[in-house]
Write a protein that holds these residues in place. Structure first.
Motif, PDB file in Angstrom:
ATOM      1  N   LEU A  15      29.859  54.146 -19.743  1.00  0.00           N
ATOM      2  CA  LEU A  15      30.937  55.321 -20.053  1.00  0.00           C
ATOM      3  C   LEU A  15      31.994  54.725 -21.218  1.00  0.00           C
ATOM      4  CD1 LEU A  15      31.682  56.287 -16.362  1.00  0.00           C
ATOM      5  CD2 LEU A  15      30.509  57.840 -18.352  1.00  0.00           C
ATOM      6  N   SER A  44      36.200  62.774 -14.277  1.00  0.00           N
ATOM      7  CA  SER A  44      35.325  62.665 -13.519  1.00  0.00           C
ATOM      8  C   SER A  44      35.660  63.204 -12.076  1.00  0.00           C
ATOM      9  CB  SER A  44      35.082  61.041 -13.097  1.00  0.00           C
ATOM     10  OG  SER A  44      33.926  61.041 -12.051  1.00  0.00           O
ATOM     11  N   LEU A  51      37.205  61.034 -18.555  1.00  0.00           N
ATOM     12  CA  LEU A  51      36.212  60.141 -19.069  1.00  0.00           C
ATOM     13  C   LEU A  51      36.252  60.153 -20.406  1.00  0.00           C
ATOM     14  CD1 LEU A  51      33.421  61.558 -16.816  1.00  0.00           C
ATOM     15  CD2 LEU A  51      34.511  59.241 -16.631  1.00  0.00           C
ATOM     16  N   MET A 108      28.790  60.119 -12.783  1.00  0.00           N
ATOM     17  CA  MET A 108      30.007  60.133 -12.912  1.00  0.00           C
ATOM     18  C   MET A 108      30.602  61.458 -13.291  1.00  0.00           C
ATOM     19  SD  MET A 108      30.854  57.112 -11.221  1.00  0.00           S
ATOM     20  CE  MET A 108      32.633  57.128 -12.000  1.00  0.00           C
ATOM     21  N   ASP A 109      29.792  62.144 -14.406  1.00  0.00           N
ATOM     22  CA  ASP A 109      30.342  63.296 -14.950  1.00  0.00           C
ATOM     23  C   ASP A 109      30.206  64.341 -14.169  1.00  0.00           C
ATOM     24  OD1 ASP A 109      31.317  64.685 -17.101  1.00  0.00           O
ATOM     25  OD2 ASP A 109      29.718  64.942 -18.080  1.00  0.00           O
ATOM     26  N   GLY A 111      29.414  64.361 -10.465  1.00  0.00           N
ATOM     27  CA  GLY A 111      29.438  64.036  -8.966  1.00  0.00           C
ATOM     28  C   GLY A 111      28.335  64.069  -7.998  1.00  0.00           C
ATOM     29  N   SER A 196      30.919  69.045 -17.941  1.00  0.00           N
ATOM     30  CA  SER A 196      29.918  67.980 -17.914  1.00  0.00           C
ATOM     31  C   SER A 196      29.066  67.975 -19.207  1.00  0.00           C
ATOM     32  CB  SER A 196      28.687  68.173 -16.648  1.00  0.00           C
ATOM     33  OG  SER A 196      28.036  69.385 -16.950  1.00  0.00           O
TER      34      SER A 196
END
Length: 505
Positions: A15, A44, A51, A108-109, A111, A196
């Motif tokens: 990331l 995130s 992010l 992470m983008d 969930g 996302s």
């Protein structure tokens, strides 16, 4: 170091590249910022922290991308199917090589839990391989004979197309749309969902590094009201493939009307899982739980309505409630996590609002029904089960798109069918019974584009994927994808001298 700690450390490394600059658009093979320099922030859902800053494409950026796709189309369309096959297999190989990176970033983008996303990139590679192998025969048609005539059909790519993908499992769903378009010989402009966008950037980089010619695949980030609208209205874009909400699909149809856009929509669902007393109840319980609580319930094919025959209703929904309460909620990178945070605070607010709606309508919350304070303090919602639901309630009619299940009792087959069909949607249905004649009879009358009998959603790529009513238009999968991305031409050859009417003397 635990598996979770290892995943987290790797995710932070991957990331870091996104946080160091701007996540660019990709136009004509070049990474570019938006024409006006504007960006938007993606966060995130784990901890609501930023992010990345993402290029905010608008009309000028879409116009540039559409022109790049138009310029690249003749050469890409002229490449042999065998050559396109080789390139798309190289893309698949490159996806496999970076599968872990893709999965960690996507967790992470979005969930979504690692246990599901760890396979998503590999499914994306499988999509590319499947359509790569079909590329050499994509233009083949049929020979149709009649007296004095032979007809030969062929297919050709429709031209530059727009692909608009959703925020749930965005990597896999992007490959599901983009791979057949490329295999058919189309060039594309891809607009990923703004919630996302990160793995879309990885995907286009992977494709070009694997040998896809510049301009064949263009990426423009942005919002529906600017980039999306510009794409659906652009005269150089011949078709729009869209996955998302039904209301947005209606808007796209209106926006594309003036240019007579061909559209393919995979839209919302309020899918029933129908359980008869004669079913294998152990397997039915597991399937019902899996199809609503996996992927955070954020999937178009989730079985969000549980229809159970009256004599077994209480016992069956009791077992579902027990399993829902035992589901592990946690950080998406924890291998033990089943339900992670929902995609975004906006969506979390929508899902949470239905808990009050259910109470007001008289439903019972048998499990969940509350926000959870998960790791990082993000958008965590407990797996939820509503019981005592009638099909006229909002929780039975409206797509909630979260880990929320509404259980409804039915007395006989006819009532089960009436309840199952009494919604605006018709994407999927899941039927559990040991009566084979009922299975044929019921599935024939069920208003859905896809039905699984005694099974959860197990995809076979050659089969058609899509819905009816407000759940969509058209089908993906196998040659059904090529029917959308290609035009069919018929050439009629006379095999004898037939009579030609004489006019004018």
């Amino acid at each position: 170091m635990s598996d979770f700690d290892t995943h987290l450390a790797k995710a932070e490394r991957h990331l870091a590249r996104f946080s160091e600059g701007i996540v660019a658009n990709q136009i004509g093979g070049e990474a570019v910022e938006a024409a006006d320099g504007e960006t938007f922030e993606t966060i995130s859902p784990v901890d609501l922290k930023p992010l990345a800053r993402v290029a905010h494409g608008k009309t000028a950026d879409v116009d540039r991308a559409a022109k790049a796709a138009k310029a690249a189309f003749p050469a890409w369309a002229a490449i042999s199917g065998d050559e396109r096959k080789k390139i798309l297999h190289k893309v698949a190989d490159a996806i496999v090589a970076r599968a872990e990176e893709i999965a960690l970033v996507e967790c992470m983008d979005t969930g979504q839990a690692w246990r599901f996303m760890s396979k998503a990139a590999l499914r994306g590679a499988e999509n590319f391989r499947f359509f790569a192998d079909r590329a050499p025969a994509a233009r083949d048609g049929a020979s149709l004979r009649t007296t004095g005539q032979i007809n030969v059909t062929t297919r050709s790519p429709i031209g530059p197309v727009g692909v608009i993908t959703p925020w749930n499992t965005p990597f896999m769903l992007s490959t599901w749309k983009i791979a057949p378009a490329l295999a058919a010989g189309c060039t594309i402009v891809h607009k990923p969902a703004e919630f996302s966008p990160l793995t879309a950037r990885l995907l286009v980089e992977i494709a070009e590094e694997a040998g896809l010619p510049k301009g064949v695949w263009n990426l423009v980030n942005g919002f529906g009201e600017d980039a999306g609208k510009a794409l659906t209205e652009h005269p150089d874009i011949k078709a729009i493939g869209f996955v998302g909400e039904s209301r947005t699909g209606s808007m796209i149809m209106r926006q594309g009307a003036d240019t007579l856009k061909r559209v393919h929509f995979e839209l919302g669902g309020k899918n029933p899982v129908i359980v008869f007393a004669d079913a294998d109840l152990d397997r039915a319980v597991d399937a019902a739980v899996f199809m609503i609580y996996s992927l955070n319930g954020e999937r178009c094919t989730s079985s969000s309505r549980l229809l159970v025959e009256a004599p077994i209703y209480d016992a069956f929904v009791g077992r579902v409630a027990e399993k829902a309460k035992a589901i592990r909620i946690g950080h998406p990178l924890d291998p033990e996590t089943v339900v992670g945070p929902l995609i975004h605070p906006v969506h979390e607010k929508k899902v949470l609002s239905y808990f009050d709606v259910a109470r007001q309508e008289g439903a019972t919350i048998a499990a969940g029904g509350e926000k959870v304070q998960g790791p990082g303090g993000g958008c965590y919602v407990a797996p939820t089960l509503f019981t005592g639901v009638s099909n006229d309630m909002r929780v039975a009619q409206e797509e909630i798109f979260g880990p929320v299940l509404s259980a409804i009792s039915f007395k006989d087959e006819q009532e089960a069918l009436e309840i199952a069909n009494d919604v605006d949607y018709g994407l999927t249905g899941y039927l559990w019974t040991s009566d084979v004649t009922r299975a044929f009879r019921f599935s024939d009358a069920l208003e859905a584009g896809m039905i699984w009998v005694n099974s959860e959603n197990v995809r076979h790529l050659p089969t058609p994927f899509g819905g009816v009513k407000s759940s969509g238009i058209g089908r993906d999968g196998g040659d059904w994808s090529f029917d959308f991305y290609m035009e069919t031409k018929n050439v009629a050859f006379a095999t004898s001298a037939h009579r030609i009417p004489k006019l004018g003397g």
